[in-house]
Design a protein around this motif. Structure first.
Motif, short mmCIF file in Angstrom:
data_model
loop_
_atom_site.label_atom_id
_atom_site.label_comp_id
_atom_site.label_asym_id
_atom_site.label_seq_id
_atom_site.Cartn_x
_atom_site.Cartn_y
_atom_site.Cartn_z
N LEU A 17 28.23 32.59 37.78
CA LEU A 17 28.22 32.59 36.31
C LEU A 17 29.63 32.76 35.74
CD1 LEU A 17 24.99 34.69 35.66
CD2 LEU A 17 25.29 32.21 35.51
N CYS A 18 30.63 32.48 36.56
CA CYS A 18 32.03 32.64 36.13
C CYS A 18 32.63 31.27 35.91
CB CYS A 18 32.75 33.38 37.25
SG CYS A 18 34.55 33.29 37.14
N MET A 19 33.55 31.13 34.93
CA MET A 19 34.25 29.84 34.80
C MET A 19 35.72 29.96 35.22
SD MET A 19 36.50 30.03 32.22
CE MET A 19 36.94 28.41 31.68
N GLY A 20 36.15 31.15 35.56
CA GLY A 20 37.49 31.29 36.14
C GLY A 20 38.62 31.56 35.17
N CYS A 62 33.70 39.90 29.91
CA CYS A 62 33.26 38.56 30.35
C CYS A 62 32.24 37.97 29.36
CB CYS A 62 32.64 38.64 31.73
SG CYS A 62 32.07 37.02 32.27
N PRO A 63 32.48 36.74 28.90
CA PRO A 63 31.58 36.16 27.90
C PRO A 63 30.18 35.89 28.44
CG PRO A 63 33.15 34.52 28.69
CD PRO A 63 33.58 35.83 29.27
N PHE A 64 30.03 35.89 29.78
CA PHE A 64 28.73 35.52 30.37
C PHE A 64 27.92 36.74 30.82
CE2 PHE A 64 31.85 32.12 31.34
CZ PHE A 64 31.38 31.24 30.38
N SER A 65 28.45 37.92 30.55
CA SER A 65 27.79 39.12 31.02
C SER A 65 26.71 39.56 30.02
CB SER A 65 28.86 40.21 31.16
OG SER A 65 28.33 41.47 30.97
S1 SF4 Z 1 35.94 37.12 32.51
FE1 SF4 Z 1 34.04 36.26 33.36
S2 SF4 Z 1 34.43 34.05 33.31
FE2 SF4 Z 1 36.42 35.03 33.12
S3 SF4 Z 1 37.15 35.16 35.25
FE3 SF4 Z 1 36.15 37.09 34.76
S4 SF4 Z 1 34.07 36.76 35.54
FE4 SF4 Z 1 34.98 34.77 35.35
#
Ligand code: SF4
Ligand SMILES: Cc1cc2nc3c(=O)[nH]c(=O)nc-3n(C[C@H](O)[C@H](O)[C@H](O)COP(=O)(O)OP(=O)(O)OC[C@H]3O[C@@H](n4cnc5c(N)ncnc54)[C@H](O)[C@@H]3O)c2cc1C
Ligand code: SF4
Ligand code: SF4
Length: 477
Positions: A17-20, A62-65
């Motif tokens: 669920l991460c975009m990096g 993190c925007p996806f958390s």
């Molecule tokens: S904030 Fe979320 S999307 Fe960005 S690198 Fe970290 S885990 Fe990945």
């Protein structure tokens, strides 16, 4: 390594669920996160040591958390108090919406669209609104193709123009800003999800909010991982390795804006074959080769938390011009002032664009992110996969309507990442052939779209005929 506590790796990266973006890594108070490439080509944080009990700062950023702040609430806090601002459900807040291009030397030629993002970065410095800008340029490290870099010289900002369809992480620049003794003022360019992470990080660390004065957003449909760039390099006939230049959107020779060329030059100076988008690239980008999985659950088309958003004018009246047009959604009064002044001084050429045309220019992305997302959420639930926090709800009905394409798109994303490492050194057509059993629904969909277009506009059929016959028919009409 399981450290017991919840963190971004256990909750987000391990669930794809991460975009990096690297912002969690830049903000981790224990410097416990490093950004690395996984075996499947995805860039993601890796945990280095034990986390203090109940820290979870990365999960707040993190925007996806599930701990992420609500994007609508952030937008309301940022923009609702601005005089003259309006809001649209699809577009977010907006002061003005424009279409146009830069007339300043070289911006439009080098830029992906009309070169307006580069124009604005330069104007922010020239008008002393920031000290430096942070944008994406060629990396100096051999581990990645591109990097977030800090510039204040016009030439470097111009060299960084153009869209990079590759994850680029910003942990280094975040750490740099957080550790600065004399905070400087910056503008930064980012994708919608990175800007959401930045807004949350700025809330957590006011120094970041103080330093990053302007956020420039790019409209975004999806992001492939680094294997996509490797695949294009191989298609252009070069070996994968350190590259001198990579340009995903060269305008040279393009007969229309959408048919831009991928071009690359290896570190030894060997020039690869040019790849026109519709001939050699669309099958990979369009069907979702190497796509980051989390993009399936992304709802932000128009970078709703940016001070200004840039996008291509994907509308017939502009698309036919290969030199490119930018569409802008402006939410910040300083930026609106600069744009109006630039238009008056003729360093850029802008005209107002009604918001329904802005939305129409991104019809595909709006359809996918605002409607079809419910079907993907339903499919993920069926598969037992975790998804990011979304406003949309899973819908069986939507899933059923797009079942074949949804399933095939997930298969393509997974299979392309699994297979590429085995094909990296082989002729790239072998890889494309190996992907065919998964890609066929995409090609059928494409054929249906093309046939429907021919049915609606029969004159397009003329293009399929040899030139002499076409001229004769046109003359007789
Ligand atoms: S904030 Fe979320 S999307 Fe960005 S690198 Fe970290 S885990 Fe990945
Ligand atoms: C991954 C991705 C997906 C996109 N999807 C869409 C889309 O669906 N629809 C659409 O209309 N437009 C999309 N865009 C935006 C579009 O391609 C142009 O970037 C935008 O219109 C600005 O063009 P310009 O000529 O004004 O900017 P330019 O003058 O070319 O400047 C672009 C600026 O963006 C920075 N930049 C380039 N790549 C990245 C990156 N990956 N992350 C952060 N900053 C970067 C550059 O360093 C440069 O400063 C996308 C861009 C990217 C990178
Ligand atoms: S921010 Fe906190 S929870 Fe997240 S990795 Fe760093 S120390 Fe661990
Ligand atoms: S589609 Fe969404 S999640 Fe994916 S890169 Fe673009 S903004 Fe980020």
């Amino acid at each position: 390594m399981d450290m017991g506590n919840k963190n971004i790796v256990s909750e987000i990266a391990e669930n794809e669920l991460c975009m990096g973006c690297g912002i969690c890594s830049g903000c981790c108070p224990s410097e416990n996160l490093t950004m690395t490439y996984k075996e499947n080509g995805d860039l993601a944080p890796q945990i280095l040591g034990e986390c203090p009990q109940r820290c979870e700062i990365c999960l707040e950023i993190c925007p996806f958390s599930y701990k992420a702040n609500n994007a609508n609430e952030i937008a309301q806090g940022l923009f609702s108090g601005i005089e003259g601002i309006s809001r649209d459900d699809l577009l977010g807040y907006y002061l003005d919406t424009y279409v146009g291009y830069s007339i300043t030397n070289g911006h439009r030629e080098r830029g992906s669209s009309g070169g307006m993002a580069t124009w604005l970065l330069e104007e922010l410095i020239k008008n002393n609104l920031v000290d430096s800008v942070i944008c994406v340029a060629k990396s100096e490290s051999k581990d990645s193709f591109f990097a977030y870099r800090i510039f204040n010289k016009v030439d470097s900002i111009r060299d960084a123009a153009g869209s990079k369809y590759c994850p680029v992480e910003m942990s280094g620049v975040i750490k740099n800003i957080l550790h600065e003794e004399n905070p400087k003022r910056y503008a930064i360019v980012g994708l919608p999800c990175s800007l959401k992470a930045l807004r949350s990080a700025a809330h957590k660390y006011p120094k970041l909010g103080y330093s990053i004065r302007y956020m420039l957003g790019l409209c975004c449909l999806q992001l492939p991982n680094r294997f996509y760039t490797e695949y294009l390099i191989r298609l252009s006939g070069l070996p994968v390795g350190q590259m001198k230049t990579i340009n995903y959107r060269s305008k040279r020779g393009a007969e229309r804006a959408g048919n831009f060329r991928f071009t690359a030059v290896s570190s030894s100076g060997k020039r690869g074959k040019e790849l026109p988008y519709f001939v050699s690239v669309a099958h990979a980008f369009g069907s979702g080769y190497f796509k980051r999985k989390v993009c399936n659950y992304c709802e932000d088309v128009f970078a709703e938390l940016a001070d200004v958003t840039f996008m291509d004018a994907w509308l017939p009246e502009y698309e036919s011009d290969p030199t490119g047009h930018s569409i802008l959604i402006v939410r910040n009064p300083d930026i609106n002032r600069l744009l109006k002044e630039g238009n008056k001084q003729k360093s850029c050429l802008l005209e107002q664009m009604p918001i329904d045309r802005v939305i129409e220019s991104q019809r595909g992305a709006v359809e996918s992110k605002k409607k079809q997302i419910s079907g993907r959420l339903y499919y993920a639930k069926m598969l037992g996969e975790k998804t990011s926090r979304t406003e949309a709800m899973p819908s069986k009905e939507v899933y059923r309507k797009h079942r074949i394409n949804t399933r095939s798109s997930y298969r393509i994303q997974d299979k392309s990442k699994q297979l590429w490492p085995r094909y990296r050194k082989k002729p790239p057509w072998l890889f494309a052939a190996r992907m065919l059993p998964y890609s066929w629904p995409y090609f059928i969909k494409l054929l249906r779209i093309r046939l429907a277009r021919l049915w609606r506009e029969p004159r397009r059929m003329l293009k399929l005929l040899p030139g002499s016959i076409r001229t004769r028919i046109l003359r007789n009409n």
